[in-house]
Design a protein around this motif. Structure first.
Motif, PDB file in Angstrom:
ATOM      1  N   PHE A 343       0.856  -1.183   0.000  1.00 22.39           N
ATOM      2  CA  PHE A 343       0.000   0.000   0.000  1.00 22.39           C
ATOM      3  C   PHE A 343       0.890   1.230   0.000  1.00 22.39           C
ATOM      4  CE2 PHE A 343       0.662  -1.319   4.393  1.00 22.39           C
ATOM      5  CZ  PHE A 343       1.040  -0.142   5.022  1.00 22.39           C
ATOM      6  N   ASP A 344       0.276   2.395  -0.133  1.00 27.13           N
ATOM      7  CA  ASP A 344       0.998   3.665  -0.124  1.00 27.13           C
ATOM      8  C   ASP A 344       0.821   4.324   1.229  1.00 27.13           C
ATOM      9  OD1 ASP A 344       1.765   3.640  -2.972  1.00 27.13           O
ATOM     10  OD2 ASP A 344      -0.398   3.849  -3.329  1.00 27.13           O
ATOM     11  N   TRP A 345       1.930   4.644   1.899  1.00 28.46           N
ATOM     12  CA  TRP A 345       1.855   5.248   3.214  1.00 28.46           C
ATOM     13  C   TRP A 345       1.119   6.583   3.183  1.00 28.46           C
ATOM     14  CZ3 TRP A 345       2.692   3.020   7.725  1.00 28.46           C
ATOM     15  CH2 TRP A 345       3.496   1.876   7.797  1.00 28.46           C
ATOM     16  N   ARG A 346       1.340   7.351   2.145  1.00 27.52           N
ATOM     17  CA  ARG A 346       0.738   8.688   2.116  1.00 27.52           C
ATOM     18  C   ARG A 346      -0.777   8.645   2.016  1.00 27.52           C
ATOM     19  NH1 ARG A 346       2.527   7.799  -3.131  1.00 27.52           N
ATOM     20  NH2 ARG A 346       1.064   8.353  -4.817  1.00 27.52           N
ATOM     21  N   CYS A 347      -1.319   7.526   1.571  1.00 27.94           N
ATOM     22  CA  CYS A 347      -2.778   7.376   1.456  1.00 27.94           C
ATOM     23  C   CYS A 347      -3.345   6.413   2.496  1.00 27.94           C
ATOM     24  CB  CYS A 347      -3.159   6.891   0.061  1.00 27.94           C
ATOM     25  SG  CYS A 347      -2.729   8.012  -1.281  1.00 27.94           S
ATOM     26  N   SER A 348      -2.469   5.857   3.338  1.00 30.58           N
ATOM     27  CA  SER A 348      -2.880   4.840   4.314  1.00 30.58           C
ATOM     28  C   SER A 348      -3.554   3.654   3.636  1.00 30.58           C
ATOM     29  CB  SER A 348      -3.814   5.446   5.379  1.00 30.58           C
ATOM     30  OG  SER A 348      -3.143   6.445   6.109  1.00 30.58           O
ATOM     31  N   GLY A 349      -3.201   3.408   2.411  1.00 29.56           N
ATOM     32  CA  GLY A 349      -3.754   2.352   1.583  1.00 29.56           C
ATOM     33  C   GLY A 349      -3.244   2.587   0.168  1.00 29.56           C
ATOM     34  N   ILE A 350      -3.706   1.795  -0.782  1.00 29.26           N
ATOM     35  CA  ILE A 350      -3.323   2.037  -2.169  1.00 29.26           C
ATOM     36  C   ILE A 350      -4.056   3.278  -2.665  1.00 29.26           C
ATOM     37  CG2 ILE A 350      -3.378   1.140  -4.531  1.00 29.26           C
ATOM     38  CD1 ILE A 350      -3.210  -1.666  -3.372  1.00 29.26           C
ATOM     39  N   CYS A 351      -3.308   4.274  -3.090  1.00 29.36           N
ATOM     40  CA  CYS A 351      -3.949   5.484  -3.619  1.00 29.36           C
ATOM     41  C   CYS A 351      -4.758   5.120  -4.858  1.00 29.36           C
ATOM     42  CB  CYS A 351      -2.888   6.531  -3.974  1.00 29.36           C
ATOM     43  SG  CYS A 351      -1.883   7.087  -2.571  1.00 29.36           S
ATOM     44  N   ARG A 352      -6.012   5.586  -4.888  1.00 30.05           N
ATOM     45  CA  ARG A 352      -6.925   5.265  -5.988  1.00 30.05           C
ATOM     46  C   ARG A 352      -6.971   3.736  -6.196  1.00 30.05           C
ATOM     47  NH1 ARG A 352      -3.426   8.090  -8.762  1.00 30.05           N
ATOM     48  NH2 ARG A 352      -3.571   6.683 -10.546  1.00 30.05           N
ATOM     49  N   SER A 353      -7.272   3.033  -5.130  1.00 36.07           N
ATOM     50  CA  SER A 353      -7.179   1.567  -5.147  1.00 36.07           C
ATOM     51  C   SER A 353      -8.111   0.914  -6.154  1.00 36.07           C
ATOM     52  CB  SER A 353      -7.464   1.015  -3.746  1.00 36.07           C
ATOM     53  OG  SER A 353      -8.804   1.276  -3.353  1.00 36.07           O
ATOM     54  N   VAL A 354      -9.260   1.494  -6.395  1.00 34.35           N
ATOM     55  CA  VAL A 354     -10.194   0.895  -7.354  1.00 34.35           C
ATOM     56  C   VAL A 354      -9.557   0.806  -8.735  1.00 34.35           C
ATOM     57  CG1 VAL A 354     -12.419   1.178  -8.516  1.00 34.35           C
ATOM     58  CG2 VAL A 354     -12.225   1.652  -6.061  1.00 34.35           C
ATOM     59  N   GLU A 355      -8.839   1.876  -9.131  1.00 35.49           N
ATOM     60  CA  GLU A 355      -8.208   1.894 -10.444  1.00 35.49           C
ATOM     61  C   GLU A 355      -6.879   1.147 -10.462  1.00 35.49           C
ATOM     62  OE1 GLU A 355      -9.164   4.642  -8.820  1.00 35.49           O
ATOM     63  OE2 GLU A 355     -10.985   5.183  -9.942  1.00 35.49           O
ATOM     64  N   ARG A 356      -6.169   1.068  -9.321  1.00 36.26           N
ATOM     65  CA  ARG A 356      -4.805   0.567  -9.329  1.00 36.26           C
ATOM     66  C   ARG A 356      -4.636  -0.834  -8.738  1.00 36.26           C
ATOM     67  NH1 ARG A 356      -1.195   3.484  -6.200  1.00 36.26           N
ATOM     68  NH2 ARG A 356       0.474   2.520  -7.438  1.00 36.26           N
ATOM     69  N   MET A 357      -5.668  -1.392  -8.118  1.00 36.08           N
ATOM     70  CA  MET A 357      -5.527  -2.700  -7.475  1.00 36.08           C
ATOM     71  C   MET A 357      -5.083  -3.772  -8.473  1.00 36.08           C
ATOM     72  SD  MET A 357      -5.681  -4.334  -4.562  1.00 36.08           S
ATOM     73  CE  MET A 357      -6.738  -3.419  -3.444  1.00 36.08           C
ATOM     74  N   MET A 358      -5.642  -3.764  -9.663  1.00 38.67           N
ATOM     75  CA  MET A 358      -5.283  -4.771 -10.661  1.00 38.67           C
ATOM     76  C   MET A 358      -3.821  -4.623 -11.079  1.00 38.67           C
ATOM     77  SD  MET A 358      -6.149  -7.431 -12.327  1.00 38.67           S
ATOM     78  CE  MET A 358      -7.947  -7.491 -12.212  1.00 38.67           C
ATOM     79  N   GLU A 359      -3.351  -3.399 -11.209  1.00 39.51           N
ATOM     80  CA  GLU A 359      -1.950  -3.171 -11.579  1.00 39.51           C
ATOM     81  C   GLU A 359      -1.014  -3.695 -10.494  1.00 39.51           C
ATOM     82  OE1 GLU A 359       1.251   0.503 -11.983  1.00 39.51           O
ATOM     83  OE2 GLU A 359      -0.851   0.898 -11.493  1.00 39.51           O
ATOM     84  N   VAL A 360      -1.316  -3.383  -9.250  1.00 42.16           N
ATOM     85  CA  VAL A 360      -0.490  -3.868  -8.140  1.00 42.16           C
ATOM     86  C   VAL A 360      -0.494  -5.394  -8.112  1.00 42.16           C
ATOM     87  CG1 VAL A 360      -0.190  -3.873  -5.638  1.00 42.16           C
ATOM     88  CG2 VAL A 360      -0.881  -1.766  -6.797  1.00 42.16           C
ATOM     89  N   HIS A 361      -1.637  -5.990  -8.330  1.00 48.62           N
ATOM     90  CA  HIS A 361      -1.750  -7.446  -8.319  1.00 48.62           C
ATOM     91  C   HIS A 361      -0.922  -8.060  -9.446  1.00 48.62           C
ATOM     92  CE1 HIS A 361      -3.528 -11.338  -7.496  1.00 48.62           C
ATOM     93  NE2 HIS A 361      -3.917 -11.449  -8.760  1.00 48.62           N
TER      94      HIS A 361
END
Length: 376
Positions: A343-361
């Motif tokens: 996750f991203d510390w600055r967002c306390s989670g993945i920033c824009r997780s809905v759009e980026r979760m698949m990329e991280v995965h």
């Protein structure tokens, strides 16, 4: 017949005198009737009580048939009422109820609760499309000893449109754990207590995990990481930190009870960051039994850490539970050091997780067969 007396003659009418033998028979009949009536009156309540008890015993026998059922005995009047549950029902005050397991409980490696909110439907879908197995694959995962559920309570207007939306989503996916808790950002510490209390009552696991719905998790790597600590009874695993106690009202993470931590500018005690952490069965049970007296601070991760202060708890600081998003987690994966969570510390989670979760995965996820080939 006449009898003489000093006052004259008194006539006695023989027809008004009852024969002695009839009087005797009348007295005997009255006595027998009285005895019969008395015995009947005393025997009726005893018969009714016996019938009621028999019905209850029969009901208990019928209700106890079946598999994987818990018998919850509740005091009611002068007898016990038996309720049967074989579903993932919300358990109120599990530490105070008398629960009798009709069969030995299955032992799991871990129960993972994904903390979510009413407004996070798209986040949940992004998790379902990436690292959380669905349908038959989730059942197969449970056979390997891993339970995973989205964790949510109910709205302040119970049964309203928000609750009905979750109920519809539950019918579609069947992956929720509903809590007896009113949702709200300022109620996260209470939700954490309720989650662990409910989870430990429903499933017997070696570890209980809490993760946010905007964090990417590699399940096989998490399972292997926790399995290395399974011989430690009082263990608390996460990315340990000790940030400043914020005393300025209105700022994010403001702590109204800052004065309890000493002078202004002091830091918190060491505790796991709230994006993902795990606790052992003994600690989850401790929370469940003492939930009514555990203090809630403004920040949920601080509250959890405070509950273990003074206990002989082994704090495990594992930085693989808090990797950054690509390129950080990607470089570590290429080097053979796969991250547990990203996750991203600055967002306390993945920033824009809905759009980026698949990329991280795609870039940081473990091999798709890792979960099924791993032995915990």
């Amino acid at each position: 017949m006449s009898v003489k007396s000093r006052g004259g003659t008194v006539e006695l009418g023989m027809r008004n005198v009852i024969p002695r033998k009839w009087a005797l028979l009348l007295c005997l009949g009255s006595f027998c009737a009285g005895m019969f009536f008395t015995n009947w009156m005393w025997s009726m309540p005893e018969h009714q009580e016996t019938a009621r008890t028999s019905d209850e015993v029969e009901q208990m026998r019928l209700n106890s048939e079946g598999c994987n059922m818990n018998l919850v005995v509740k005091p009611h009047a002068n007898h016990s009422q038996v309720d049967v549950s074989n579903t993932e029902r919300v358990i109120k005050n599990p530490g105070n109820s008398n629960t009798i397991d009709s069969t030995p409980r299955r032992r799991y490696l871990m129960v993972i609760g994904i903390n979510t909110a009413f407004s996070s439907r798209k986040r949940r879908d992004s998790v379902r499309e990436t690292w959380m197995p669905q349908a038959d694959r989730r059942k197969k995962m449970e056979e390997k000893g891993i339970i995973i559920r989205f964790v949510i309570g109910h709205s302040s207007t119970s049964g309203g449109i928000l609750d009905k939306a979750i109920e519809a989503e539950e019918k579609l996916h069947g992956d929720f754990l509903r809590l007896d808790h009113v949702e709200g950002y300022l109620e996260l510490s209470g939700k954490t207590k309720t989650y662990f209390s409910t989870a430990v009552a429903l499933w017997d696991a070696e570890f209980y995990v809490k993760v946010d719905d905007d964090v990417h998790v590699n399940l096989a790597t998490l399972g292997l990481t926790l399995a290395r600590h399974r011989m430690k009874p009082w263990v608390y695993i996460g990315c340990m930190k000790s940030g400043p106690v914020l005393a300025q009202k209105g700022v994010r993470y403001y702590e109204p009870e800052y004065w309890k931590f000493g002078e202004v500018g002091n830091k918190y005690f060491r505790h796991a960051t709230g994006q993902l952490y795990a606790i052992s069965n003994d600690l989850a049970t401790y929370i469940s039994k003492n939930r009514d007296v555990l203090h809630k601070f403004a920040n949920e991760d601080v509250s959890l850490g405070s509950w273990f202060i003074g206990l002989d708890v082994d704090h495990i600081d594992d930085r693989r539970l808090c990797c950054g998003t690509p390129p950080d987690c990607e470089w570590k994966a290429q080097a053979g050091n796969i991250c547990v969570a990203s996750f991203d510390w600055r967002c306390s989670g993945i920033c824009r997780s809905v759009e980026r979760m698949m990329e991280v995965h795609r870039r940081c996820g473990e091999d798709e067969n890792a979960l099924w080939s791993s032995t915990f």
